[in-house]
Design a protein around this motif. Structure first.
Motif, short mmCIF file in Angstrom:
data_model
loop_
_atom_site.label_atom_id
_atom_site.label_comp_id
_atom_site.label_asym_id
_atom_site.label_seq_id
_atom_site.Cartn_x
_atom_site.Cartn_y
_atom_site.Cartn_z
N THR A 134 0.83 -1.21 0.00
CA THR A 134 0.00 0.00 0.00
C THR A 134 0.86 1.26 0.00
O THR A 134 0.59 2.22 -0.73
CB THR A 134 -0.93 0.00 1.23
OG1 THR A 134 -1.69 -1.20 1.24
CG2 THR A 134 -1.86 1.19 1.20
N VAL A 135 1.93 1.26 0.79
CA VAL A 135 2.79 2.44 0.87
C VAL A 135 3.58 2.63 -0.43
O VAL A 135 3.75 3.76 -0.91
CB VAL A 135 3.74 2.32 2.07
CG1 VAL A 135 4.69 3.52 2.13
CG2 VAL A 135 2.94 2.22 3.37
N TYR A 136 4.04 1.55 -1.04
CA TYR A 136 4.79 1.66 -2.31
C TYR A 136 3.88 2.22 -3.40
O TYR A 136 4.30 3.06 -4.20
CB TYR A 136 5.33 0.30 -2.71
CG TYR A 136 6.69 -0.02 -2.12
CD1 TYR A 136 7.83 -0.06 -2.90
CD2 TYR A 136 6.83 -0.28 -0.76
CE1 TYR A 136 9.07 -0.35 -2.36
CE2 TYR A 136 8.06 -0.57 -0.21
CZ TYR A 136 9.17 -0.61 -1.01
OH TYR A 136 10.40 -0.88 -0.46
N GLN A 137 2.65 1.75 -3.46
CA GLN A 137 1.71 2.29 -4.44
C GLN A 137 1.39 3.74 -4.15
O GLN A 137 1.22 4.55 -5.07
CB GLN A 137 0.44 1.44 -4.45
CG GLN A 137 -0.54 1.82 -5.55
CD GLN A 137 0.03 1.62 -6.94
OE1 GLN A 137 0.59 0.56 -7.25
NE2 GLN A 137 -0.10 2.63 -7.79
N GLN A 138 1.33 4.09 -2.88
CA GLN A 138 1.08 5.48 -2.51
C GLN A 138 2.22 6.39 -2.96
O GLN A 138 1.99 7.51 -3.41
CB GLN A 138 0.90 5.58 -0.99
CG GLN A 138 0.53 6.98 -0.50
CD GLN A 138 0.39 7.04 1.01
OE1 GLN A 138 0.55 6.03 1.71
NE2 GLN A 138 0.09 8.22 1.54
N LEU A 139 3.45 5.89 -2.86
CA LEU A 139 4.59 6.67 -3.35
C LEU A 139 4.48 6.94 -4.84
O LEU A 139 4.72 8.06 -5.30
CB LEU A 139 5.89 5.94 -3.02
CG LEU A 139 7.17 6.54 -3.63
CD1 LEU A 139 7.46 7.91 -3.02
CD2 LEU A 139 8.36 5.61 -3.44
N LEU A 140 4.13 5.92 -5.61
CA LEU A 140 4.00 6.09 -7.06
C LEU A 140 2.90 7.09 -7.40
O LEU A 140 3.05 7.90 -8.33
CB LEU A 140 3.71 4.74 -7.73
CG LEU A 140 4.77 3.64 -7.56
CD1 LEU A 140 4.32 2.37 -8.25
CD2 LEU A 140 6.12 4.09 -8.10
N ASP A 141 1.82 7.07 -6.64
CA ASP A 141 0.71 7.97 -6.92
C ASP A 141 1.02 9.40 -6.50
O ASP A 141 0.74 10.35 -7.24
CB ASP A 141 -0.56 7.48 -6.22
CG ASP A 141 -1.00 6.11 -6.71
OD1 ASP A 141 -0.64 5.76 -7.86
OD2 ASP A 141 -1.70 5.40 -5.97
N VAL A 142 1.61 9.58 -5.32
CA VAL A 142 1.87 10.92 -4.80
C VAL A 142 2.93 11.63 -5.63
O VAL A 142 2.81 12.82 -5.94
CB VAL A 142 2.27 10.85 -3.32
CG1 VAL A 142 2.76 12.21 -2.82
CG2 VAL A 142 1.10 10.38 -2.47
N ALA A 143 4.01 10.90 -6.01
CA ALA A 143 5.10 11.50 -6.77
C ALA A 143 4.87 11.47 -8.27
O ALA A 143 5.72 11.94 -9.03
CB ALA A 143 6.41 10.76 -6.46
N HIS A 144 3.73 10.93 -8.72
CA HIS A 144 3.38 10.86 -10.15
C HIS A 144 4.47 10.13 -10.94
O HIS A 144 4.95 10.61 -11.96
CB HIS A 144 3.16 12.26 -10.72
CG HIS A 144 2.12 13.06 -9.99
ND1 HIS A 144 0.78 12.79 -10.08
CD2 HIS A 144 2.24 14.11 -9.13
CE1 HIS A 144 0.10 13.65 -9.33
NE2 HIS A 144 0.96 14.46 -8.73
N LEU A 145 4.87 8.96 -10.45
CA LEU A 145 5.89 8.16 -11.10
C LEU A 145 5.24 7.11 -11.99
O LEU A 145 4.17 6.57 -11.68
CB LEU A 145 6.78 7.47 -10.06
CG LEU A 145 7.50 8.39 -9.08
CD1 LEU A 145 8.31 7.57 -8.09
CD2 LEU A 145 8.42 9.37 -9.82
#
Length: 582
Positions: free
Chosen positions: A168-179
């Motif tokens: 969940t946190v790894y996916q959140q990083l991708l979403d928040v940083a627009h990666l």
């Protein structure tokens, strides 16, 4: 497509997998990396790959190389250190990828158990600190990282709370940083899904036998290669002859690049042009054109020897290409007959060797003996120094040519032009090209289309490397020391560098060049140089700093020498002091 493979070297990676005590998370990651290298060797062996390991610090184990065996050996020697720091690894990857520029498709493949880390370096702490501060300079590296393709192979069990929380946190990083990233995870076991739906308890660790193992990791790598490393397969066709077409692979794949159009499954050769006429036009991308070979199933030794001496299949009379195939078969039989007669005339020992060599041909040699349109096209283009103009789609073209790399290996290369028919100005409309034989009587050929007036007056200045800029500056200083004899050459080179710097927006070079001229002026004054030389240097340094000379159309003129004396007056003109006109 340069690729960086990152392996998690935290202590949690050496845990044994529940239900599979013979494997640890790190051992499965190593097997997954080796399987990924196998896929790259088959599909993209021309690509560069680097290997890094990350924990608290990120260490480059193998720099970018095409020797995949070197990476295979290095990944086995990676030892776990301490806690994981995913953000430090991403920052290091941005630094390593900087040398490749933004024109390449950059890939990052991470093998991890989705550990979040601890303390200030944890992934959760970074997301909290980053939220609301996206525009600050310290997070500018994330904008560069957004251009990469990030593939994270997640090794874990869905019954593990820490693993699901990490996902969940790894996916959140991708979403928040627009990666641009994707998480590759295993599928939950059926018992776990049924238990959760019925409100029951999670199954015991013994039921994880089929959830995470070597086969599962290989499946994750296969999914990764399908999404990021799958070559573009098209059919290359030339003319109406049925033998002049073949399936080919385009590498790197074209699906990763934004296009205004879609490449058709059949690209057709429309004509041939000399490489000197095409020149170096602006292109969207370059791709290797590789022949596609079908992998044959292994056969027994007896069946292989029987196939080697088997007669060619009988031709079908009802086939519309019967006459062409019959002619080809007659030509093959003719040359095969000549080779047999030549072998029969040899000595006994030599004949035995020849027979052994003929019947010991393996699948690879049999594949190489098949006719290939790619080989024919490559040889023709290389010998004639020409390129084949191909149509990719409606109103969209490219050209194929023989390319020699640094190792003097020649391959077919496809350059994709921007969509449109008038994309190469000196060739004109590509759909209006034709043969000189098609011209009407009295009509002159207007190919290639040339500009009436050149947009430049001399060779362009190229400063890709530091040595080129240093050489141009040293040339100006050499002319400066030889003034007044080299005054005109000095100002010619000075204006040449000034215009190039202004065209590139390199305004700082003008100030640096003015400082060099002032130092040269002081040095020559101490050594007793001529007054004209020192005055010209001072004049050039002053003109370089003027705002009016920041126009690329302006030119710095030499300082003109005039006499202050008057020949008609009572004083002698020979004793008058010369002056300089600004």
């Amino acid at each position: 497509m340069p690729t960086i493979i990152a392996l998690d070297a935290s202590l949690s990676m050496i845990r044994p997998i529940p239900g599979r005590n013979e494997h640890t998370y790190q051992s499965l990651a190593v097997k997954g990396i080796q399987n990924l290298l196998d896929n790259l060797a088959a599909a993209g062996k021309l690509e560069h790959v680097a290997l890094v390991s990350f924990s608290t610090v990120t260490e480059l184990k193998v720099d970018f190389t095409r020797d995949y065996e070197q990476i295979r050996q290095a990944v086995k020697k990676i030892e776990p250190l301490d806690k994981a720091c995913f953000i430090t690894m991403l920052q290091t990857v941005v630094q390593l990828m900087a040398s490749w520029g933004s024109q390449n498709i950059l890939q990052l493949v991470v093998f991890t158990d989705c550990g979040l880390g601890f303390g200030s370096t944890s992934l959760s702490g970074f997301i909290e600190a980053y939220t609301g501060k996206e525009s600050e300079a310290e997070y500018g590296w994330l904008k560069t990282l957004a251009a990469y393709n990030i593939n994270i192979v997640c090794l874990g069990l869905h019954a593990d709370h820490y693993f699901t929380r990490g996902l969940t946190v790894y996916q959140q990083l991708l979403d928040v940083a627009h990666l641009k990233g994707q998480l590759f995870t295993t599928k939950p076991v059926k018992q776990l899904v049924d238990g959760a739906s019925n409100g029951g308890e999670a199954p015991s660790t013994g039921s994880h036998k089929s959830e995470l193992g070597r086969t599962t990791v290989f499946e994750l790598v296969e999914r990764l290669c399908e999404s990021s490393y799958k070559s573009t397969e098209v059919t290359l066709k030339c003319g109406s002859y049925f033998r002049m077409e073949t399936p080919v692979l385009l590498w790197p794949p074209t699906s990763h690049e934004p296009k205004l159009c879609h490449i058709e499954p059949i690209i057709e050769v429309r004509g041939f042009l000399a490489l000197s006429d095409i020149g170096s036009p602006a292109i969207l991308s370059r791709h290797w054109v590789l022949p596609k070979f079908e992998r044959e199933k292994p056969t027994s030794r007896r069946s292989g020897s029987m196939a080697a001496v088997a007669k060619p299949p009988k031709l079908d009379i009802n086939n519309p290409n019967y006459e062409m195939e019959k002619l080809e078969q007659d030509i093959r039989d003719f040359y095969a007959k000549d080779s047999k007669e030549a072998d029969a005339g040899e000595s006994g020992d030599d004949a035995d060797v020849t027979i052994v060599l003929k019947h010991s041909s393996g699948p690879l040699q049999m594949e190489q003996q098949k006719e290939s349109f790619c080989v024919l096209l490559h040889g023709a283009l290389k010998m004639e120094n020409m390129a084949a103009l191909v149509q990719l789609a409606d109103k969209w073209y490219g050209f194929i040519y023989a390319f020699n790399d640094a190792k003097k290996k020649s391959n077919l290369m496809l350059n994709i032009l921007p969509p449109g028919t008038n994309v190469i100005p000196w060739l004109g409309d590509l759909e209006l090209l034709g043969f000189t034989e098609d011209l009407a009587p009295g009509e002159t050929a207007s190919f290639p289309v040339r500009a009436e007036r050149r947009s430049y007056s001399q060779s362009s200045v190229v400063w890709i490397r530091q040595a080129s800029l240093q050489s141009d500056v040293q040339k100006v200083l050499r002319h400066a020391k030889k003034m007044p004899d080299k005054t005109q050459h000095f100002y010619k080179e000075l204006n040449r560098i000034r215009r190039a710097a202004l065209a590139l927006g390199f305004v700082e070079l003008l100030e640096a060049l003015a400082m060099l001229l002032e130092k040269e002026f002081a040095h020559l004054s101490l050594n007793g140089a001529s007054s004209e030389c020192t005055m010209q240097l001072q004049h050039a340094a002053t003109e370089l700093r003027k705002t009016s000379n920041r126009d690329i159309k302006s030119t710095i003129a030499p300082l003109q020498k005039v006499g202050t004396g008057d020949s008609s007056s009572g004083t002698s003109a020979s004793t008058s002091t010369p002056g300089y006109l600004y």
